[in-house]
Design an enzyme around this catalytic site. Structure first.
Site, short mmCIF file in Angstrom:
data_model
loop_
_atom_site.label_atom_id
_atom_site.label_comp_id
_atom_site.label_asym_id
_atom_site.label_seq_id
_atom_site.Cartn_x
_atom_site.Cartn_y
_atom_site.Cartn_z
N TYR A 1 0.85 -1.19 0.00
CA TYR A 1 0.00 0.00 0.00
C TYR A 1 0.88 1.24 0.00
O TYR A 1 1.79 1.37 0.82
CB TYR A 1 -0.89 -0.01 1.25
CG TYR A 1 -1.82 1.17 1.37
CD1 TYR A 1 -2.93 1.29 0.55
CD2 TYR A 1 -1.59 2.16 2.32
CE1 TYR A 1 -3.80 2.37 0.66
CE2 TYR A 1 -2.45 3.25 2.46
CZ TYR A 1 -3.55 3.34 1.62
OH TYR A 1 -4.41 4.41 1.74
N ASP B 1 9.24 2.79 -0.31
CA ASP B 1 8.20 3.38 0.52
C ASP B 1 8.49 2.97 1.96
O ASP B 1 8.16 1.86 2.38
CB ASP B 1 6.82 2.88 0.06
CG ASP B 1 5.68 3.47 0.88
OD1 ASP B 1 5.94 3.96 2.00
OD2 ASP B 1 4.53 3.39 0.42
N LYS C 1 4.87 9.43 8.62
CA LYS C 1 4.46 10.24 9.77
C LYS C 1 5.45 10.23 10.93
O LYS C 1 5.45 11.14 11.75
CB LYS C 1 3.09 9.75 10.26
CG LYS C 1 1.98 9.97 9.24
CD LYS C 1 0.68 9.34 9.70
CE LYS C 1 0.67 7.84 9.59
NZ LYS C 1 0.72 7.35 8.20
#
Length: 434
Positions: A150, A245, A273
């Site tokens: 994802y 990622d 984050k």
């Protein structure tokens, strides 16, 4: 007169009824809705350290940790003090601040592959922007991603996506144009021959291979030996860019991310984050020659009003500044303790369970077969996980409300927390009725 027993979660149920009248599905991110585990989502009132408290007053040992970024736990005092000082000077200016430069320098020091850094406000923005840079640099349109990985909810990534897309059973979202999906090629995670075959067939069309170096959105699935090195070799051979990622693995797997642990240098990296200490932030970066293509240095346009805002930068500087070898040793010790404890509890209860773990990331899969990719992850009994989840909630533990997510351990967790969690799991597993 017969009195109805008040629900244990009455306040959360009331709030969910209200939110459902104004928010789609009652939530702002799908996995929060408890669709795959049943029941009403818990509304959280406060948190500190390794614990959260819902609006009904129940306290839980938390393993969601805001989906990963809270590596130091909830609301550490040092972070709150730093944020208060920054907020007193202003929360957002839409203009440069020294904080951006300092955090970018810290990120680049920890991840040397990121010679230039651009801050954004989410992992989705980071991945989307990295792909745009790769397409501009190579003058090719197609990307190759892996089934179940994802990379946010931008159109090119919602093809066999993981995380919430799997939870809802919608691997490819309606609303994604066929043309966008057509430019996304799919390979099997941990399967180099599948990658080699696709790259050979489309060598002059592929701009980039994007991968979670440690898959975290089908649950935790570490890379097989040589997998990431093999991707680097394939990309070099075909003049394709390699994008890591590291929204989940960055600064979780190690202070330098998965790329430092495995000794593989990507062309572009997307941390998430955690570089904002849990505040809304993401970043992308890589070789200077590539990142100098980004406006205003170059022609590739990308912008964001809140990108690099002072609060997120302050939180990132504090969070990354608190990373240490001692912290990673502590996290690894707790991760191993939780993984072995869950496996032992399952054996005692006669429940088929595979536990994948990597450092502070853990996922228990309700299946008898090892989980190495999307296909094997999908063999897991998600209904069984839902019953397990409810049993854990009842015993004071808050795991992710989906089979296909990682459990996150923080520096605020203790061995006692882990042992309490294993005890809760022992009871929850025995009550599954197998």
């Amino acid at each position: 007169m017969l009195r109805l027993k008040r629900s244990r979660y009455a306040a959360s149920q009331k709030l969910f009824a209200a939110s459902s009248r104004i928010l789609p599905g009652g939530v702002d991110s799908p996995v929060r809705a408890f669709k795959s585990v049943g029941g009403t989502p818990l509304f959280i009132d406060r948190a500190r350290g390794a614990r959260i408290q819902d609006v009904d007053g129940h306290t839980y040992i938390d393993y969601v940790m805001s989906w990963g970024p809270l590596i130091h736990g909830h609301a550490p005092k040092g972070l709150l003090k730093a944020l208060a000082a920054t907020a007193a000077r202003g929360t957002s200016f839409g203009a440069p601040t020294e904080l951006e430069t300092r955090l970018a320098q810290r990120v680049a020091m920890l991840m040397p592959s990121m010679e230039r850094v651009r801050f954004v406000s989410s992992g989705t923005e980071a991945a989307m922007s990295a792909i745009r840079v790769a397409r501009a640099a190579t003058r090719r349109d197609r990307i190759l991603k892996f089934e179940g990985c994802y990379h946010g909810h931008a159109d090119p990534f919602l093809v066999q996506a993981g995380s919430g897309a799997l939870t809802l059973g919608v691997p490819t979202s309606p609303g994604v144009p066929a043309a966008a999906a057509a430019d996304t090629l799919l390979a099997r995670y941990n399967d180099l021959p599948s990658v080699d075959a696709i790259v050979t067939r489309h060598a002059n069309e592929i701009a980039a291979i994007i991968v979670e170096p440690i898959a975290g959105n089908i649950g935790v699935v570490p890379p097989r030996d040589g997998f990431l090195q093999g991707l680097r070799e394939i990309c070099d051979r075909a003049n394709v860019l390699l994008i890591f990622d590291e929204v989940i693995s960055g600064f979780r797997a190690s202070a330098g991310g998965a790329q430092r642990l495995f000794g593989v240098r990507p062309d572009l990296t997307c941390p998430g984050k955690i570089i904002g200490g849990g505040l809304p932030v993401g970043a992308y970066g890589g070789r200077a020659s590539l990142m100098e293509m980004v406006a205003p240095a170059g022609p590739v346009y990308q912008a964001g009003t809140l990108s690099g805002n002072p609060l997120a930068m302050t939180a990132g500087l504090w969070s990354l500044g608190e990373l240490s070898p001692k912290l990673y040793r502590h996290l690894a010790k707790l991760g191993a303790r939780l993984a072995s404890g869950l496996a032992d509890a399952a054996r005692e209860a006669g429940v088929e369970l595979q536990v994948n773990a990597f450092g502070s990331l853990v996922t228990p899969f309700f299946t008898s077969t090892p989980v190495r990719d999307l296909q094997s992850a999908m063999q897991s009994d998600s209904a069984m996980y839902g019953k397990f989840f409810q049993g854990m909630l009842a015993r004071g533990v808050y795991p992710p409300p989906s089979q296909f997510e990682a459990w996150f351990i923080s520096g605020a967790h203790t061995e006692r927390d882990i042992d309490m969690t294993v005890t809760a799991a022992r009871g929850a597993l025995k009550n599954l009725g197998i």
